[in-house]
Structure formats: structure tokens, C-alpha cells
Motif scaffolding. Structure first.
Motif, PDB file in Angstrom:
ATOM      1  N   ALA A  62      49.653  31.853  54.164  1.00  0.00           N
ATOM      2  CA  ALA A  62      48.446  31.893  54.995  1.00  0.00           C
ATOM      3  C   ALA A  62      47.171  31.622  54.206  1.00  0.00           C
ATOM      4  O   ALA A  62      46.142  31.244  54.785  1.00  0.00           O
ATOM      5  N   ASP A  63      47.200  31.803  52.892  1.00  0.00           N
ATOM      6  CA  ASP A  63      45.992  31.644  52.083  1.00  0.00           C
ATOM      7  C   ASP A  63      45.449  30.217  52.123  1.00  0.00           C
ATOM      8  O   ASP A  63      44.247  29.998  51.959  1.00  0.00           O
ATOM      9  N   ALA A  94      41.554  31.804  47.360  1.00  0.00           N
ATOM     10  CA  ALA A  94      41.670  32.695  48.515  1.00  0.00           C
ATOM     11  C   ALA A  94      42.610  33.857  48.201  1.00  0.00           C
ATOM     12  O   ALA A  94      42.321  35.017  48.535  1.00  0.00           O
ATOM     13  N   ALA A  95      43.736  33.561  47.569  1.00  0.00           N
ATOM     14  CA  ALA A  95      44.676  34.623  47.200  1.00  0.00           C
ATOM     15  C   ALA A  95      44.027  35.624  46.256  1.00  0.00           C
ATOM     16  O   ALA A  95      44.255  36.839  46.359  1.00  0.00           O
ATOM     17  N   ALA A  96      43.222  35.135  45.319  1.00  0.00           N
ATOM     18  CA  ALA A  96      42.533  36.028  44.389  1.00  0.00           C
ATOM     19  C   ALA A  96      41.634  37.005  45.134  1.00  0.00           C
ATOM     20  O   ALA A  96      41.635  38.217  44.872  1.00  0.00           O
ATOM     21  N   ILE A  97      40.863  36.492  46.094  1.00  0.00           N
ATOM     22  CA  ILE A  97      39.945  37.336  46.868  1.00  0.00           C
ATOM     23  C   ILE A  97      40.727  38.334  47.718  1.00  0.00           C
ATOM     24  O   ILE A  97      40.364  39.516  47.805  1.00  0.00           O
ATOM     25  N   GLU A 102      42.955  43.845  48.922  1.00  0.00           N
ATOM     26  CA  GLU A 102      44.099  44.705  49.212  1.00  0.00           C
ATOM     27  C   GLU A 102      44.254  45.811  48.182  1.00  0.00           C
ATOM     28  O   GLU A 102      44.549  46.965  48.531  1.00  0.00           O
ATOM     29  N   GLU A 103      44.088  45.483  46.920  1.00  0.00           N
ATOM     30  CA  GLU A 103      44.413  46.428  45.855  1.00  0.00           C
ATOM     31  C   GLU A 103      43.263  47.324  45.441  1.00  0.00           C
ATOM     32  O   GLU A 103      43.487  48.357  44.811  1.00  0.00           O
ATOM     33  N   THR A 104      42.016  46.949  45.800  1.00  0.00           N
ATOM     34  CA  THR A 104      40.878  47.778  45.395  1.00  0.00           C
ATOM     35  C   THR A 104      39.930  48.108  46.544  1.00  0.00           C
ATOM     36  O   THR A 104      39.145  49.043  46.434  1.00  0.00           O
ATOM     37  N   GLY A 121      47.665  39.242  56.958  1.00  0.00           N
ATOM     38  CA  GLY A 121      47.222  39.642  55.635  1.00  0.00           C
ATOM     39  C   GLY A 121      45.719  39.604  55.456  1.00  0.00           C
ATOM     40  O   GLY A 121      45.183  40.199  54.512  1.00  0.00           O
ATOM     41  N   TRP A 122      45.022  38.928  56.360  1.00  0.00           N
ATOM     42  CA  TRP A 122      43.570  38.781  56.259  1.00  0.00           C
ATOM     43  C   TRP A 122      42.814  39.522  57.371  1.00  0.00           C
ATOM     44  O   TRP A 122      41.586  39.459  57.434  1.00  0.00           O
TER      45      TRP A 122
END
Length: 235
Positions: A62-63, A94-97, A102-104, A121-122
Motif C-alpha cells: 500500500a505504501d 512512505a514506508a519510513a514515515i 506505528e512504532e513511536t 495501515g495508513w
């Protein structure tokens, strides 16, 4: 073919697929007392259990279709396109953002409404009222996991200063618990944590860039695709 070469060839053929991935080094107070954002992976994680790492993870399908608020900077995009499918560059950022979100729970974005339903996921990011923004992102490192590991990634590391975070950089309440012990680690102390080897190498590069400044003059690339470690620089 020697025994070692045969073993490496089998690992390449029989091992897990190499997944594209993005990792983000968020640098705070670069000019005074530099700190980086890190968290600890769970003890049950299949990949690097218990290690302290930067936020990051694999690119999702999806990214590729996520609307970015602005284009990548030219140097970043040119180097991301080297030695890979050129069309992958926007999905990596996009995946980085998304992984940082998600993680922070931290947001790299600008206020704005999405012109289409957010993909899987977004949804949470879109509900925050922001469009993902790569402003301030610099591609600084790339490494492919060697054969013989339970999971393998072609990881691109991005460096971005914490000033680009649009919400409270000390509020991790929105994190989805993929990383524990989230904290801003003083750069000189980071190598005292339990780190993966590649994270130690990347930290040395971050320390150099924190003194030299951005963008980097080239991007180190540890190419372990076939088991024969090759060091390249992406200009």
C-alpha cells in the motif's frame, strides 16, 4: 565450486526472500547535544530480538500509492533509484514515515485532507489530519542482510532532524507497542546499548554527518545480496 561457495549459493536460493525496508534515524539537537530516537525489540521477535534499533520495517504494497505532501529532495531520490527499481523510491519514503508513526506515534507530515480513502495501515495517520511529508529526509545508508538470517531486508536508512516532527517529540503514547523503552539516546552513549552490528556502523556514519552536515556527499551501501560482502558508495 568450493564448499563455502556452494553453501552461500544454497543460502541465497533456499533462504528467505529479501524484502525492501526503510529505517529512520531521528536526530535531535544536532548542533548542541545530539540524540537519536531508539527503542528495544521484543524478546520474541524473529529478527534481532532484544536489540535496540531505530524505528523501521518492511515496505508494504500500500505504501506505493500513498500521496506524499511534497517531492523527495533531488539528491535523495537519485540515490534511492540507484541499484534498484527506480519506481520504488516514493514507497520507501512512505514506508519510513509509516513505520515511525506505528512504532513511536510521531508524525512527519503537513496538515491536509487525503483525496482518497487511506489504504490499510495508513488509516490512523490519515485520521490525524496530516499528509505524509518527506521534507528534511536524507538517504544516508543502505545495507542488505547477509544470507543465513531468519529474515533478510534491503534496508534504506533515512536521517531526519526532530524539528520536522509536527507533534510532541516526547509523547510516545500513540506508539503501537512494536518497540519498548522508546527514548532519545545521547549519540556518544548509543553504542553502549545492545545493538545489531549494522546499527553500530550506521551510528558511526550519523556521528560523522552530525559534525559534517547534510546532505551526505555519498551513501555507503553494504551489498550482501549473494553472501559475498561488497562495499559500494552511491553518488
Amino acid at each position: 565450486m568450493g564448499e563455502t561457495d556452494a553453501r552461500l549459493r544454497r543460502a541465497q536460493i533456499d533462504g528467505p526472500p529479501i524484502r525492501d525496508a526503510a529505517t529512520v534515524i531521528v536526530l535531535r539537537d544536532a548542533a548542541t547535544a545530539p540524540r537519536v530516537l531508539m527503542g528495544q525489540r521484543g524478546s520474541g521477535a524473529a529478527f534481532m530480538p532484544n536489540k535496540f534499533v531505530f524505528p523501521g520495517g518492511a515496505v508494504d504494497a500500500a505504501d506505493a500509492g500513498v500521496p506524499l505532501a511534497c517531492p523527495l529532495n533531488a539528491a535523495c531520490e537519485t540515490r534511492l533509484r540507484a541499484e534498484t527499481d527506480p519506481a520504488l523510491a516514493p514507497a520507501l519514503v512512505a514506508a519510513a514515515i509509516r513505520e515511525v508513526w506505528e512504532e513511536t506515534g510521531l508524525i512527519f507530515g503537513v496538515p491536509g485532507a487525503w483525496d482518497r480513502p487511506a489504504p490499510e495501515g495508513w488509516e490512523g495517520f490519515a485520521a490525524s489530519g496530516h499528509l505524509p511529508s518527506p521534507r528534511g529526509f536524507h538517504f544516508v545508508f543502505r545495507a542488505i542482510t547477509p544470507p543465513g538470517r531468519p529474515r533478510r531486508f534491503d534496508a534504506r536508512f533515512f536521517l531526519v532532524e526532530a524539528e520536522a516532527v509536527v507533534n510532541d517529540p516526547d509523547d510516545f503514547s500513540g506508539a503501537q507497542e512494536e518497540l519498548s523503552h522508546l527514548q532519545w539516546v545521547p549519540l556518544p552513549e548509543a553504542r553502549g546499548f545492545d545493538l545489531p552490528f549494522i546499527t553500530e556502523v550506521v551510528l558511526a556514519e550519523v556521528a560523522r554527518l552530525s559534525r559534517q552536515g547534510l546532505p551526505p556527499d555519498s551513501v555507503p551501501f553494504f551489498n550482501n545480496r549473494t553472501g559475498r560482502s561488497e562495499f559500494l558508495r552511491l553518488d
